[in-house]
Design a protein around this motif. Structure first.
Motif, PDB file in Angstrom:
ATOM      1  N   LEU A 126     -21.015   4.703 -14.409  1.00 41.42           N
ATOM      2  CA  LEU A 126     -20.338   4.318 -13.172  1.00 41.42           C
ATOM      3  C   LEU A 126     -20.867   2.944 -12.791  1.00 41.42           C
ATOM      4  CD1 LEU A 126     -18.482   4.941 -10.779  1.00 41.42           C
ATOM      5  CD2 LEU A 126     -20.463   5.971  -9.621  1.00 41.42           C
ATOM      6  N   LEU A 127     -19.967   1.972 -12.695  1.00 43.90           N
ATOM      7  CA  LEU A 127     -20.354   0.581 -12.520  1.00 43.90           C
ATOM      8  C   LEU A 127     -19.860   0.022 -11.189  1.00 43.90           C
ATOM      9  CD1 LEU A 127     -19.486  -0.763 -16.092  1.00 43.90           C
ATOM     10  CD2 LEU A 127     -21.740  -0.121 -15.233  1.00 43.90           C
ATOM     11  N   LEU A 128     -20.712  -0.796 -10.564  1.00 47.84           N
ATOM     12  CA  LEU A 128     -20.342  -1.567  -9.378  1.00 47.84           C
ATOM     13  C   LEU A 128     -20.072  -2.996  -9.830  1.00 47.84           C
ATOM     14  CD1 LEU A 128     -20.108  -2.036  -6.295  1.00 47.84           C
ATOM     15  CD2 LEU A 128     -22.568  -2.487  -6.288  1.00 47.84           C
ATOM     16  N   PRO A 129     -18.809  -3.450  -9.834  1.00 46.93           N
ATOM     17  CA  PRO A 129     -18.501  -4.809 -10.290  1.00 46.93           C
ATOM     18  C   PRO A 129     -18.969  -5.859  -9.277  1.00 46.93           C
ATOM     19  CG  PRO A 129     -16.544  -3.392 -10.266  1.00 46.93           C
ATOM     20  CD  PRO A 129     -17.598  -2.698  -9.479  1.00 46.93           C
ATOM     21  N   ILE A 181      -0.471  -1.343 -19.020  1.00 43.53           N
ATOM     22  CA  ILE A 181      -1.140  -2.565 -19.441  1.00 43.53           C
ATOM     23  C   ILE A 181      -1.755  -3.244 -18.221  1.00 43.53           C
ATOM     24  CG2 ILE A 181       0.938  -4.013 -19.240  1.00 43.53           C
ATOM     25  CD1 ILE A 181      -0.080  -5.454 -21.800  1.00 43.53           C
ATOM     26  N   SER A 182      -2.937  -3.764 -18.393  1.00 40.94           N
ATOM     27  CA  SER A 182      -3.634  -4.396 -17.271  1.00 40.94           C
ATOM     28  C   SER A 182      -4.508  -5.528 -17.780  1.00 40.94           C
ATOM     29  CB  SER A 182      -4.492  -3.367 -16.531  1.00 40.94           C
ATOM     30  OG  SER A 182      -5.236  -3.973 -15.503  1.00 40.94           O
ATOM     31  N   GLY A 183      -4.679  -6.545 -16.945  1.00 44.56           N
ATOM     32  CA  GLY A 183      -5.633  -7.589 -17.255  1.00 44.56           C
ATOM     33  C   GLY A 183      -7.047  -7.106 -16.952  1.00 44.56           C
ATOM     34  N   ALA A 184      -8.034  -7.798 -17.466  1.00 44.09           N
ATOM     35  CA  ALA A 184      -9.430  -7.436 -17.222  1.00 44.09           C
ATOM     36  C   ALA A 184     -10.289  -8.689 -17.305  1.00 44.09           C
ATOM     37  CB  ALA A 184      -9.910  -6.394 -18.218  1.00 44.09           C
ATOM     38  N   SER A 185     -11.406  -8.664 -16.592  1.00 46.31           N
ATOM     39  CA  SER A 185     -12.391  -9.743 -16.662  1.00 46.31           C
ATOM     40  C   SER A 185     -13.745  -9.136 -16.996  1.00 46.31           C
ATOM     41  CB  SER A 185     -12.488 -10.486 -15.323  1.00 46.31           C
ATOM     42  OG  SER A 185     -11.257 -11.060 -14.962  1.00 46.31           O
ATOM     43  N   LYS A 186     -14.492  -9.780 -17.864  1.00 41.30           N
ATOM     44  CA  LYS A 186     -15.848  -9.303 -18.146  1.00 41.30           C
ATOM     45  C   LYS A 186     -16.757  -9.849 -17.052  1.00 41.30           C
ATOM     46  CE  LYS A 186     -18.514  -7.862 -22.089  1.00 41.30           C
ATOM     47  NZ  LYS A 186     -18.691  -7.932 -23.550  1.00 41.30           N
ATOM     48  N   ARG A 187     -17.281  -8.944 -16.236  1.00 44.04           N
ATOM     49  CA  ARG A 187     -18.042  -9.323 -15.046  1.00 44.04           C
ATOM     50  C   ARG A 187     -19.443  -8.736 -15.090  1.00 44.04           C
ATOM     51  NH1 ARG A 187     -14.767 -11.316 -11.172  1.00 44.04           N
ATOM     52  NH2 ARG A 187     -12.539 -10.816 -11.197  1.00 44.04           N
ATOM     53  N   PRO A 188     -20.349  -9.360 -14.335  1.00 46.02           N
ATOM     54  CA  PRO A 188     -21.638  -8.689 -14.141  1.00 46.02           C
ATOM     55  C   PRO A 188     -21.429  -7.446 -13.290  1.00 46.02           C
ATOM     56  CG  PRO A 188     -21.484 -10.650 -12.761  1.00 46.02           C
ATOM     57  CD  PRO A 188     -20.278 -10.658 -13.651  1.00 46.02           C
ATOM     58  N   CYS A 189     -22.174  -6.403 -13.585  1.00 41.46           N
ATOM     59  CA  CYS A 189     -22.043  -5.128 -12.879  1.00 41.46           C
ATOM     60  C   CYS A 189     -23.427  -4.522 -12.662  1.00 41.46           C
ATOM     61  CB  CYS A 189     -21.198  -4.137 -13.687  1.00 41.46           C
ATOM     62  SG  CYS A 189     -19.528  -4.686 -14.080  1.00 41.46           S
ATOM     63  N   ILE A 190     -23.491  -3.580 -11.729  1.00 43.45           N
ATOM     64  CA  ILE A 190     -24.700  -2.804 -11.514  1.00 43.45           C
ATOM     65  C   ILE A 190     -24.428  -1.383 -11.989  1.00 43.45           C
ATOM     66  CG2 ILE A 190     -26.407  -2.003  -9.844  1.00 43.45           C
ATOM     67  CD1 ILE A 190     -26.321  -5.040 -10.165  1.00 43.45           C
ATOM     68  N   LEU A 191     -25.300  -0.862 -12.839  1.00 49.60           N
ATOM     69  CA  LEU A 191     -25.156   0.500 -13.326  1.00 49.60           C
ATOM     70  C   LEU A 191     -25.635   1.474 -12.247  1.00 49.60           C
ATOM     71  CD1 LEU A 191     -24.514   2.438 -15.660  1.00 49.60           C
ATOM     72  CD2 LEU A 191     -26.885   2.156 -16.429  1.00 49.60           C
ATOM     73  N   LEU A 192     -24.705   2.258 -11.695  1.00 51.29           N
ATOM     74  CA  LEU A 192     -25.030   3.189 -10.612  1.00 51.29           C
ATOM     75  C   LEU A 192     -25.349   4.590 -11.117  1.00 51.29           C
ATOM     76  CD1 LEU A 192     -22.372   2.279  -7.885  1.00 51.29           C
ATOM     77  CD2 LEU A 192     -24.678   1.350  -8.207  1.00 51.29           C
ATOM     78  N   HIS A 193     -24.753   4.970 -12.235  1.00 56.01           N
ATOM     79  CA  HIS A 193     -24.989   6.311 -12.770  1.00 56.01           C
ATOM     80  C   HIS A 193     -24.785   6.279 -14.266  1.00 56.01           C
ATOM     81  CE1 HIS A 193     -25.135  10.691 -12.955  1.00 56.01           C
ATOM     82  NE2 HIS A 193     -24.076  10.640 -13.750  1.00 56.01           N
ATOM     83  N   TYR A 194     -25.580   7.090 -14.975  1.00 52.31           N
ATOM     84  CA  TYR A 194     -25.445   7.174 -16.426  1.00 52.31           C
ATOM     85  C   TYR A 194     -25.710   8.614 -16.847  1.00 52.31           C
ATOM     86  CZ  TYR A 194     -25.831   5.944 -21.368  1.00 52.31           C
ATOM     87  OH  TYR A 194     -25.615   5.850 -22.718  1.00 52.31           O
ATOM     88  N   GLY A 195     -24.828   9.179 -17.636  1.00 49.43           N
ATOM     89  CA  GLY A 195     -25.033  10.562 -18.060  1.00 49.43           C
ATOM     90  C   GLY A 195     -23.913  11.031 -18.951  1.00 49.43           C
ATOM     91  N   GLU A 196     -23.783  12.339 -19.047  1.00 53.10           N
ATOM     92  CA  GLU A 196     -22.769  12.908 -19.925  1.00 53.10           C
ATOM     93  C   GLU A 196     -22.252  14.216 -19.342  1.00 53.10           C
ATOM     94  OE1 GLU A 196     -25.632  15.316 -23.047  1.00 53.10           O
ATOM     95  OE2 GLU A 196     -25.083  13.236 -23.502  1.00 53.10           O
ATOM     96  N   THR A 197     -21.072  14.592 -19.784  1.00 53.74           N
ATOM     97  CA  THR A 197     -20.496  15.887 -19.409  1.00 53.74           C
ATOM     98  C   THR A 197     -20.335  16.691 -20.698  1.00 53.74           C
ATOM     99  OG1 THR A 197     -18.298  14.859 -19.495  1.00 53.74           O
ATOM    100  CG2 THR A 197     -19.321  15.071 -17.335  1.00 53.74           C
TER     101      THR A 197
END
Length: 253
Positions: free
Chosen positions: A133-136, A93-109
């Motif tokens: 892949l996100l940069l918070p 279990i972990s806490g989380a915050s909704k933050r602005p992020c930069i999308l560094l990579h997008y794709g599929e495997t």
């Protein structure tokens, strides 16, 4: 010349609007989005859970505790609705915050020839669509009540690019409402599925994206080109005297 002065001196912008119709199904590399970013706990917390009654799979008894050496070694427990733990698995279990992020990579495997094979074996989880892949981006301390962000002395150093794992993102009236710090040491992988992420209609410029890639290479101890090293050195020299680390102050004296 800090990172902001460097971009201003050479006529670069930090952000630009994305033209055309957008939806969460076709994000753009470098796009600014809002996503849930997990808090990093020094000791993971285990969500120890079991059925309230053996014949029920919706109601549970649980305890939240710190991870211990005996975890991830036990046998699987009775299945629960939306939570099936197999042998050697635990729920964290972990806490989380909704933050602005930069999308560094997008794709599929996804490999089409393997898809039916893995499906027949019940291992569809080995392929994944819409990987992100996100940069918070995290906040900085200000006088408007946000006291938990990066303090001014750290912000000054980050603007001067003294730290490989942090990058300063200046506020913008359209793209980013507050000064922020990109945390390369907290990169996160998510699957793009509504409503997990909210995408804005702005992205960072290609020039700024190159700086992020340069810092990533620097953080992973990869070879950098001389031009990027020169940018780092110019930004380092712009750090205010009062914000310099002690060892750099001694070198300059």
């Amino acid at each position: 010349m800090g990172i902001m002065q460097y971009f201003e001196a050479y006529g670069y912008d930090f952000y630009e609007p994305i033209l055309g119709s957008l939806s969460y199904t076709n994000p753009v590399i470098g796009q600014i989005c809002w996503a849930p970013i997990l808090h990093v706990d020094i000791i993971p917390r285990i969500f120890e859970v079991e059925r309230h009654h053996r014949r029920e799979h919706e109601y549970v008894n649980y305890v939240i505790r710190n991870m211990k050496e005996s975890d991830f070694k036990g046998k699987g427990k009775l299945p629960l609705k939306l939570l099936s733990l197999r042998e050697g698995q635990e729920a964290i279990i972990s806490g989380a915050s909704k933050r602005p992020c930069i999308l560094l990579h997008y794709g599929e495997t996804i490999f089409p020839d393997m898809e039916p094979i893995l499906k027949s074996m019940g291992r569809t989880h080995l392929q994944r669509k819409n990987n992100m892949l996100l940069l918070p981006l995290c906040g900085v301390q200000d006088d408007r009540g946000h006291l938990g962000g990066f303090p001014p002395v750290m912000v000054a150093r980050i603007r001067a690019m003294l730290y490989d794992q942090f990058l300063f993102f200046p506020k913008d009236k359209n793209a980013l409402l507050n000064d922020s710090i990109g945390r390369i040491d907290s990169l996160q992988v998510l699957v793009n599925h509504h409503p997990v992420c909210d995408f804005t209609s702005y992205k960072i410029t290609d020039e700024f994206f190159v700086v992020i890639i340069g810092l990533l290479k620097r953080w992973f101890n990869l070879e950098l080109d001389e031009e990027f090293n020169s940018v780092i050195e110019m930004c380092n020299e712009a750090c205010p005297e009062e914000a310099l680390p002690k060892e750099m102050t001694a070198c300059n004296s």
